[in-house]
Design an enzyme around this catalytic site. Sequence first.
Site, mmCIF file in Angstrom:
data_model
loop_
_atom_site.group_PDB
_atom_site.id
_atom_site.type_symbol
_atom_site.label_atom_id
_atom_site.label_comp_id
_atom_site.label_asym_id
_atom_site.label_seq_id
_atom_site.Cartn_x
_atom_site.Cartn_y
_atom_site.Cartn_z
ATOM 1 N N ARG A 89 0.832 -1.208 0.000
ATOM 2 C CA ARG A 89 0.000 0.000 0.000
ATOM 3 C C ARG A 89 0.864 1.255 0.000
ATOM 4 O O ARG A 89 0.448 2.310 -0.453
ATOM 5 C CB ARG A 89 -0.935 -0.024 1.206
ATOM 6 C CG ARG A 89 -1.966 -1.147 1.144
ATOM 7 C CD ARG A 89 -2.804 -1.209 2.404
ATOM 8 N NE ARG A 89 -3.784 -2.287 2.341
ATOM 9 C CZ ARG A 89 -3.549 -3.528 2.757
ATOM 10 N NH1 ARG A 89 -2.370 -3.835 3.251
ATOM 11 N NH2 ARG A 89 -4.483 -4.449 2.679
ATOM 12 N N ASP A 149 -9.284 -5.370 8.448
ATOM 13 C CA ASP A 149 -8.247 -6.305 8.892
ATOM 14 C C ASP A 149 -8.675 -7.029 10.172
ATOM 15 O O ASP A 149 -8.447 -8.228 10.332
ATOM 16 C CB ASP A 149 -6.939 -5.555 9.161
ATOM 17 C CG ASP A 149 -6.499 -4.708 7.989
ATOM 18 O OD1 ASP A 149 -5.657 -5.150 7.204
ATOM 19 O OD2 ASP A 149 -7.018 -3.582 7.869
ATOM 20 N N ARG A 152 -11.075 -9.624 9.369
ATOM 21 C CA ARG A 152 -10.396 -10.787 8.792
ATOM 22 C C ARG A 152 -9.749 -11.628 9.881
ATOM 23 O O ARG A 152 -9.762 -12.872 9.816
ATOM 24 C CB ARG A 152 -9.343 -10.333 7.785
ATOM 25 C CG ARG A 152 -9.928 -9.788 6.488
ATOM 26 C CD ARG A 152 -8.904 -9.040 5.660
ATOM 27 N NE ARG A 152 -9.445 -8.624 4.359
ATOM 28 C CZ ARG A 152 -8.888 -7.725 3.573
ATOM 29 N NH1 ARG A 152 -7.751 -7.130 3.946
ATOM 30 N NH2 ARG A 152 -9.446 -7.408 2.419
ATOM 31 N N HIS A 176 -2.482 0.176 8.383
ATOM 32 C CA HIS A 176 -3.258 -0.727 7.519
ATOM 33 C C HIS A 176 -2.295 -1.184 6.437
ATOM 34 O O HIS A 176 -2.260 -0.665 5.320
ATOM 35 C CB HIS A 176 -4.435 0.025 6.909
ATOM 36 C CG HIS A 176 -5.196 -0.764 5.879
ATOM 37 N ND1 HIS A 176 -5.712 -2.013 6.128
ATOM 38 C CD2 HIS A 176 -5.513 -0.467 4.594
ATOM 39 C CE1 HIS A 176 -6.322 -2.455 5.040
ATOM 40 N NE2 HIS A 176 -6.214 -1.537 4.092
#
Length: 311
Positions: A89, A149, A152, A176
């Site tokens: 990212r 996240d 998850r 993140h």
Amino acid sequence: MVKNTKISVIGAGFVGSTTAYAIMLQKLAEEVVIVDINEKKAMSEAMDIAHGTAFIEDIDVKYGDYSDTKDSDIVIITAGPQPKSGETRLDVLNKGLKINAQIVPQVVKYNPNAIIIVVANPVDILTYQTYKLSGFPKERVIGSGTVVDSGRLKYFVGEKYGINYRKISTYILGEHGDSQVAAWSSTTVSGIKLDDYLKSLGFEINDEIKEKISQKVKEVGFDIVGGKGYTSFGIATAVARIIKAIVTDEHTVLPLSTLYTGEYGIEDVYMAAPCIVGNSGVKNLLEIDLSQEELKNLQKSAEVLKSLNIK
């Protein structure tokens, strides 16, 4: 439908359009406006979603330019470069900063009292940039952080051990991205420490298993991108969850990207922390119990992000 609530989505890509759709499905606004540099794309997405309102509620979904977002209660920024397979990212940092720098002044011009939720990646850095450019109080500039996240992590723990992941309380903290930190020491199932809960059922849980699950959480987004080219449903649902907490003044706790001002020994950086969320945005950043190793890694995550922030 949440009456008298207007939400604007900047970016009609996979995340933006799916977020607008999730807002419509959950009846979180009376009016939704989609804005994109590609006007035809924004028009088509708005039209497609609007047709679905016939089966949901009388919600006005439309496209427009920044002036049409005027007086929004919440503005969601999803516009930005999509990380490609193999990229982190942070690899898309410079592209994202340029795009965001063009968006924020327009959002502020027409929405001086809005809460801004940044979703575009790298989310922590772009949220920090948005905070600096907007001049808004930190409470009203929020990043989607690690809500997806954390979801998850719950999912993978539940999947591995065959337990109801909706009963799991846990947080991913920090970036993140690659330096994120799973707060295993504070993870519980129905209020019982995860380790104790699993051991009572005869399951093994150790540092090696935790590290494998944590790594899976970090990598799964790229696995999805590798298969379908993008992620959309998970993050859109996570953003809708944040919006619900705001528009219903829920005072729930979500791991949002927010400004650290000394918490955990960290200052002047946006990254995920457990936050109490209500109709004014982030009400409080909570300091939860972390192990020494988790705290050390969280501080390292902060240093990674601080080294990249644009002042």
